[in-house]
Scaffold this motif. Structure first.
Motif, PDB file in Angstrom:
ATOM      1  N   UNK A 236     -22.450  16.425 -15.970  1.00  0.00           N
ATOM      2  CA  UNK A 236     -21.158  15.812 -15.671  1.00  0.00           C
ATOM      3  C   UNK A 236     -20.035  16.478 -16.462  1.00  0.00           C
ATOM      4  N   UNK A 237     -20.275  16.739 -17.745  1.00  0.00           N
ATOM      5  CA  UNK A 237     -19.266  17.415 -18.568  1.00  0.00           C
ATOM      6  C   UNK A 237     -18.948  18.783 -17.985  1.00  0.00           C
TER       7      UNK A 237
ATOM      8  N   UNK B  98      -4.435  14.316 -15.067  1.00  0.00           N
ATOM      9  CA  UNK B  98      -5.398  13.751 -14.116  1.00  0.00           C
ATOM     10  C   UNK B  98      -6.789  14.355 -14.366  1.00  0.00           C
ATOM     11  N   UNK B  99      -7.819  13.538 -14.188  1.00  0.00           N
ATOM     12  CA  UNK B  99      -9.169  14.076 -14.243  1.00  0.00           C
ATOM     13  C   UNK B  99     -10.111  13.144 -13.480  1.00  0.00           C
ATOM     14  N   UNK B 100     -11.413  13.404 -13.609  1.00  0.00           N
ATOM     15  CA  UNK B 100     -12.414  12.676 -12.835  1.00  0.00           C
ATOM     16  C   UNK B 100     -13.597  12.333 -13.740  1.00  0.00           C
ATOM     17  N   UNK B 101     -14.254  11.233 -13.416  1.00  0.00           N
ATOM     18  CA  UNK B 101     -15.503  10.911 -14.112  1.00  0.00           C
ATOM     19  C   UNK B 101     -16.487  10.272 -13.151  1.00  0.00           C
ATOM     20  N   UNK B 102     -17.768  10.375 -13.514  1.00  0.00           N
ATOM     21  CA  UNK B 102     -18.839   9.726 -12.756  1.00  0.00           C
ATOM     22  C   UNK B 102     -19.530   8.706 -13.653  1.00  0.00           C
ATOM     23  N   UNK B 103     -20.674   8.181 -13.219  1.00  0.00           N
ATOM     24  CA  UNK B 103     -21.368   7.157 -13.994  1.00  0.00           C
ATOM     25  C   UNK B 103     -21.717   7.583 -15.407  1.00  0.00           C
ATOM     26  N   UNK B 104     -22.393   8.724 -15.614  1.00  0.00           N
ATOM     27  CA  UNK B 104     -22.721   9.141 -16.982  1.00  0.00           C
ATOM     28  C   UNK B 104     -21.497   9.308 -17.880  1.00  0.00           C
ATOM     29  N   UNK B 105     -20.388   9.876 -17.351  1.00  0.00           N
ATOM     30  CA  UNK B 105     -19.185  10.021 -18.180  1.00  0.00           C
ATOM     31  C   UNK B 105     -18.499   8.691 -18.414  1.00  0.00           C
ATOM     32  N   UNK B 106     -18.506   7.817 -17.416  1.00  0.00           N
ATOM     33  CA  UNK B 106     -17.894   6.504 -17.568  1.00  0.00           C
ATOM     34  C   UNK B 106     -18.545   5.741 -18.715  1.00  0.00           C
ATOM     35  N   UNK B 107     -19.863   5.725 -18.744  1.00  0.00           N
ATOM     36  CA  UNK B 107     -20.564   4.995 -19.807  1.00  0.00           C
ATOM     37  C   UNK B 107     -20.393   5.696 -21.156  1.00  0.00           C
ATOM     38  N   UNK B 108     -20.409   7.019 -21.160  1.00  0.00           N
ATOM     39  CA  UNK B 108     -20.238   7.755 -22.410  1.00  0.00           C
ATOM     40  C   UNK B 108     -18.869   7.487 -23.022  1.00  0.00           C
TER      41      UNK B 108
END
Length: 673
Positions: free
Chosen positions: A376-377, A403-413
């Motif tokens: 994800x990173x 602006x940027x984006x995140x998914x589940x692993x980044x959201x929790x991190x």
């Protein structure tokens, strides 16, 4: 293939011309031959979409008789083109950080969480927790249920009440205690006592081994009921089997207790001692004093706690409950005895800490949590760049946008600072209420959000900060990727003699020989001065002021660690400037007033300055040219194309797709050479 084709034609032409007699008149250049329509279309679709044209696309082009700018724009509207954009920026940014983040796996769990294999830390962490590497807890004995003993012949009698059970299985502040033990085979050789028995003889316990004379009474305490597989690999049968354990070191002498039937209670020599194993833990000592609550296993013994049942870990939330070793199941923020934190990498060596709520401080047994975070990173800057190109925004927004984006692993991190503790050091890019809340399992779901004001495009993503771990490395890649410049000393550079005092200058921007490059690198690197090196931490001014008097006082007293709070500050003096800078944030050392402005303004200021020079535009033209023609610009092409394309790029509002369109519609792209 295309690269070879384009250079074969001029080579053949050169050979032909060399064989002809010299012409009497000045030669006249013939018109440049262009590739046929079908080949032009094939080149375009391969370059823009990463695939050859379809039959329908060939037919449409033949019907029109040419490939137009509208056709190029249509190709750049396809998802395949944006996948190509991501790949281009992956290569440009070197955004794969899999080799840039060191993970010793000390926080990685083992086991299946099943009835025979509880989740536990079994790597290096298991030594301070249980006495040896690779050791989990007792997956067959519940921590909270006192109904069985593994070594009934030597362990105390079972507690008679639930209160007595609780006092045995936990200390007075709730820290789990051992429920079973084994002799450590790193120290002992343990032989089974149930093998090669006379017909009709059964030895299933140490008492039966004593009766069958497979065990002498003096060795009673070193008879160990060990759980082993007496079945097969395909049909395992884990059972307790008696073993006799003797020290591997043959020089150790047995110590007997005359008051206890002359049984052996230890083995010793002049330098070491191995005592009989049991359920009691040792206490660490400092200056000869025991530290209450600082537990450590007994030397030569594996001491296991039992299991408890808990909800599924965060990486598989919603799944059935799992068995977890009682140590790992704890969720404390600090050791209840010593008050040392459990929120740092030390948690996996402290018996009182555990993995935290939902196992958040630990990793999945197969390493999938770490892999998902790293992937994800690595992907975040590619998606950021794609979004700028897809929206036809000014291209250099990739270097400045918040602006940027995140998914589940980044959201929790980002939302849970205790995730990946000791492995990843990352500052959340925005407040929790701003961050999209996605469960860890949603690795393929990406949501857009806006980062805090200090952020600047891809230059402050964890991928860039980890991939280029120092300020100098960040400057070097920025210059290489976006300015097409390299740091090399001039041809006439000369080093001073070894005796010259200039060689001892600690400020590289002034040191002779080094200053050729570092006079630019150091002030430019200051733009990342608020980002920690070898991490993705933003050093907030409120938490990390320019000067910290506490750190200075610690440094003056010789306490260079200062309780672990001053790692980002100057704590030792190597020259006069350093002596006057104790307690100063490291990034401010040797800085001028202008360079301090760079620190506070961040990478966004650097981009703004570079946009005034035209170097960003010219470098982007060069890179797009090489990407789509398969080679760098020649000197003649630079004269003909470089500045005009850069000027057009600027007039078009720095639109990346417009630049690509101009390159692939140019005569140079369509030439047969």
């Amino acid at each position: 293939m295309r690269f070879a084709r384009r250079f074969l034609a001029p080579l053949a032409t050169a050979v032909l011309l060399a064989s002809l007699p010299a012409l009497a008149e000045e030669p006249v250049c013939a018109p440049v031959s262009k590739v046929p329509l079908e080949r032009h279309l094939r080149q375009l679709t391969l370059d823009l979409l990463g695939r050859p044209p379809t039959y329908e696309e060939y037919q449409a082009a033949r019907a029109k008789g040419e490939v137009t700018a509208e056709d190029v724009r249509a190709l750049m509207g396809k998802d395949e083109f944006y996948a190509r954009v991501r790949g281009y920026h992956r290569a440009l940014l070197w955004s794969n950080v899999s080799a840039s983040v060191y993970n010793n796996a000390n926080s990685r769990l083992s086991g299946a969480g099943s009835a025979t294999d509880a989740l536990s830390l079994r790597g290096n962490s298991s030594r301070p927790l249980r006495g040896a590497n690779g050791q989990g807890c007792d997956s067959f004995m519940a921590q909270d249920v006192c109904t069985a003993r593994q070594d009934t012949h030597v362990d105390p009698a079972l507690p008679a009440t639930a209160d007595a059970c609780a006092k045995e299985r936990y200390d007075e502040r709730g820290v789990p205690q051992p429920v079973s033990w084994d002799y450590d085979t790193n120290f002992y050789t343990c032989d089974r006592l149930d093998l090669s028995l006379p017909a009709g003889t059964s030895v299933k316990t140490c008492q039966e081994a004593l009766t069958a004379k497979r065990l002498e009474d003096k060795d009673y305490y070193f008879c160990d009921m060990r759980r082993i597989n007496i079945g097969t690999t395909s049909a395992p049968n884990l059972a307790l089997v008696p073993h006799l354990c003797k020290p591997r070191t043959t020089t150790l002498t047995a110590v007997v207790d005359a008051a206890d039937n002359n049984r052996v209670v230890a083995f010793t020599d002049a330098s070491s001692r191995l005592d009989r194993c049991g359920l009691k833990l040792s206490q660490k000592r400092t200056n000869g004093l025991e530290i209450k609550g600082s537990y450590e296993p007994q030397r030569g013994c594996v001491q296991r706690e039992g299991y408890v049942t808990r909800p599924a870990p965060f990486w598989s939330a919603g799944s059935p409950d799992v068995r977890v070793c009682a140590i790992e199941a704890q969720a404390r923020e600090a050791n209840p005895w010593t008050l040392e934190p459990c929120t740092t990498a030390r948690f996996n060596g402290d018996r009182s800490c555990g993995c935290g709520e939902g196992m958040r401080r630990c990793e999945a047994p197969n390493g999938s949590t770490h892999t998902a975070r790293i992937e994800a990173i690595s992907e975040e800057p590619e998606l950021l760049a794609e979004s700028v190109v897809r929206r036809d925004e000014p291209y250099f927004n990739i270097l400045t946008t918040r602006r940027s984006f995140l998914n589940g692993p980044l959201s929790e991190l980002y939302r849970d600072p205790q995730q990946a503790v000791g492995v990843l050091s990352v500052t959340a890019p925005a407040a929790p209420e701003v961050l999209p809340n996605l469960p860890f399992a949603q690795a393929d779901t990406w949501q857009e959000y806006v980062r805090d004001s200090e952020h600047s495009g891809v230059l402050t993503t964890p991928a860039f900060l980890y991939r280029f771990p120092t300020q100098r490395a960040r400057v070097n890649h920025f210059y290489s990727a976006f300015l097409c410049k390299a740091f090399t000393p001039p041809d006439n550079a000369r080093l001073p003699s070894a005796e010259d005092a200039c060689n001892r200058e600690n400020n590289l921007a002034k040191r002779c020989g080094c200053n050729y490059c570092h006079a630019t690198i150091e002030p430019t690197g200051a733009h990342w001065g608020r980002y920690a090196e070898r991490a993705a931490l933003f050093l907030q001014p409120e938490q990390f002021p320019r000067y910290d008097p506490k750190c200075r006082d610690c440094a003056l007293s010789g306490n260079t660690t200062c309780g672990g709070e001053c790692g980002q500050y100057v704590m030792q003096a190597y020259d006069g400037d350093g002596a006057n800078s104790l307690g100063l944030l490291k990034t401010y050392l040797y800085r001028t007033a202008d360079e301090e402005k760079n620190i506070e303004s961040g990478p966004a200021l650097l981009v703004q300055r570079m946009l005034q020079t035209g170097d960003l535009e010219r470098c982007t033209v060069r890179r797009v040219w090489q990407e789509f023609l398969g080679r760098p610009m020649s000197a003649e092409e630079q004269r003909l194309y470089l500045q005009p394309l850069a000027d057009d790029f600027a007039r078009d509002g720095h639109r990346f797709k417009a630049l690509i369109e101009r390159v692939v519609m140019s005569d140079a792209y369509r030439r047969i050479d």
